[in-house]
Scaffold this active site. Sequence first.
Site, short mmCIF file in Angstrom:
data_model
loop_
_atom_site.label_atom_id
_atom_site.label_comp_id
_atom_site.label_asym_id
_atom_site.label_seq_id
_atom_site.Cartn_x
_atom_site.Cartn_y
_atom_site.Cartn_z
N GLY A 1 0.84 -1.19 0.00
CA GLY A 1 0.00 0.00 0.00
C GLY A 1 0.87 1.24 0.00
O GLY A 1 2.07 1.17 0.34
N GLN B 1 3.19 9.95 1.43
CA GLN B 1 4.47 9.25 1.33
C GLN B 1 5.25 9.63 0.07
O GLN B 1 6.45 9.37 -0.02
CB GLN B 1 4.26 7.72 1.36
CG GLN B 1 3.78 7.22 2.71
CD GLN B 1 3.57 5.72 2.70
OE1 GLN B 1 2.56 5.24 2.22
NE2 GLN B 1 4.55 4.97 3.21
N CYS C 1 6.39 -0.41 6.95
CA CYS C 1 6.04 0.85 6.28
C CYS C 1 7.16 1.21 5.32
O CYS C 1 8.32 1.19 5.71
CB CYS C 1 5.85 1.94 7.34
SG CYS C 1 5.43 3.55 6.65
N LEU C 2 6.80 1.57 4.10
CA LEU C 2 7.83 1.95 3.12
C LEU C 2 8.56 3.21 3.54
O LEU C 2 9.68 3.46 3.08
CB LEU C 2 7.20 2.15 1.74
CG LEU C 2 6.64 0.86 1.08
CD1 LEU C 2 5.88 1.22 -0.18
CD2 LEU C 2 7.77 -0.12 0.77
N HIS D 1 -3.66 1.24 7.85
CA HIS D 1 -2.32 1.84 7.84
C HIS D 1 -2.29 3.07 6.92
O HIS D 1 -1.76 4.12 7.30
CB HIS D 1 -1.31 0.78 7.37
CG HIS D 1 0.11 1.22 7.31
ND1 HIS D 1 1.08 0.76 8.18
CD2 HIS D 1 0.74 2.09 6.48
CE1 HIS D 1 2.25 1.34 7.88
NE2 HIS D 1 2.07 2.15 6.84
N GLU D 2 -2.87 2.92 5.73
CA GLU D 2 -2.83 4.04 4.76
C GLU D 2 -3.71 5.20 5.21
O GLU D 2 -3.35 6.37 5.03
CB GLU D 2 -3.25 3.57 3.36
CG GLU D 2 -2.43 2.43 2.77
CD GLU D 2 -0.93 2.59 2.90
OE1 GLU D 2 -0.44 3.74 2.99
OE2 GLU D 2 -0.24 1.56 2.94
N HIS E 1 -1.86 7.23 7.55
CA HIS E 1 -0.93 8.15 6.86
C HIS E 1 -1.65 9.45 6.49
O HIS E 1 -1.07 10.53 6.57
CB HIS E 1 -0.38 7.51 5.59
CG HIS E 1 0.86 6.69 5.78
ND1 HIS E 1 2.01 7.20 6.35
CD2 HIS E 1 1.14 5.40 5.48
CE1 HIS E 1 2.94 6.25 6.38
NE2 HIS E 1 2.45 5.14 5.86
ZN ZN Z 1 3.36 3.36 5.76
#
Ligand code: ZN
Length: 184
Positions: free
Chosen positions: A46, A51, A88-89, A130-131, A134
């Site tokens: 995701g 991000q 998380c990226l 999670h998204e 963000h």
């Molecule tokens: Zn993340």
Amino acid sequence: MSIQSIRLFGDPVLRTPASPVVDFDLELRKLVQDLTDTMLDAPGAGLAAPQIGVGLRVFTWNVDGEVGHLVNPDLSLSDETQDGDEGCLSIPDLVFDCRRALHVVAKGYDMHGEPVAIEGSELLARAIQHETDHLDGILFVERLDPETRKLAMRAIREAEWFGAPQMTPPTIKVSPHPTRGLGL
Ligand code: ZN
């Protein structure tokens, strides 16, 4: 396709609540495409617009071979929870156990402005939560239990990618590694 740089922990854009999308225009469709391309390239499960440095309420997901996107999400969470690994990226290489709702219904819009509702369980439910975090300027380390959170913050401080001096104008640090495919 246009792969964007993924912002890392410490970048203020990740702590800033994103604004609702008002114009469902070409710009938005390009944003969804950039998010999708960047997420698949990482690869991640995701990716949320902040991000890649865009303060709009849009995210994409890539779970069980299904790729999708959602604009202006509004979540209903189940009382039933799940425990499991989450990454998380924007916090590369680190995975921690994170409790989330097991099921989620996410109402919102597609990139053309059509209302949609996404129902997800397990990893899809985790990705959607999670998204959406963000989009509210919340990182998953804030969802960890206090002990795990302490470990996570120490691991972040010790991570190779963290704390490199900021240049002027700021250099954009690129997420160097996928997080075992669990990056979100
Ligand atoms: Zn993340």
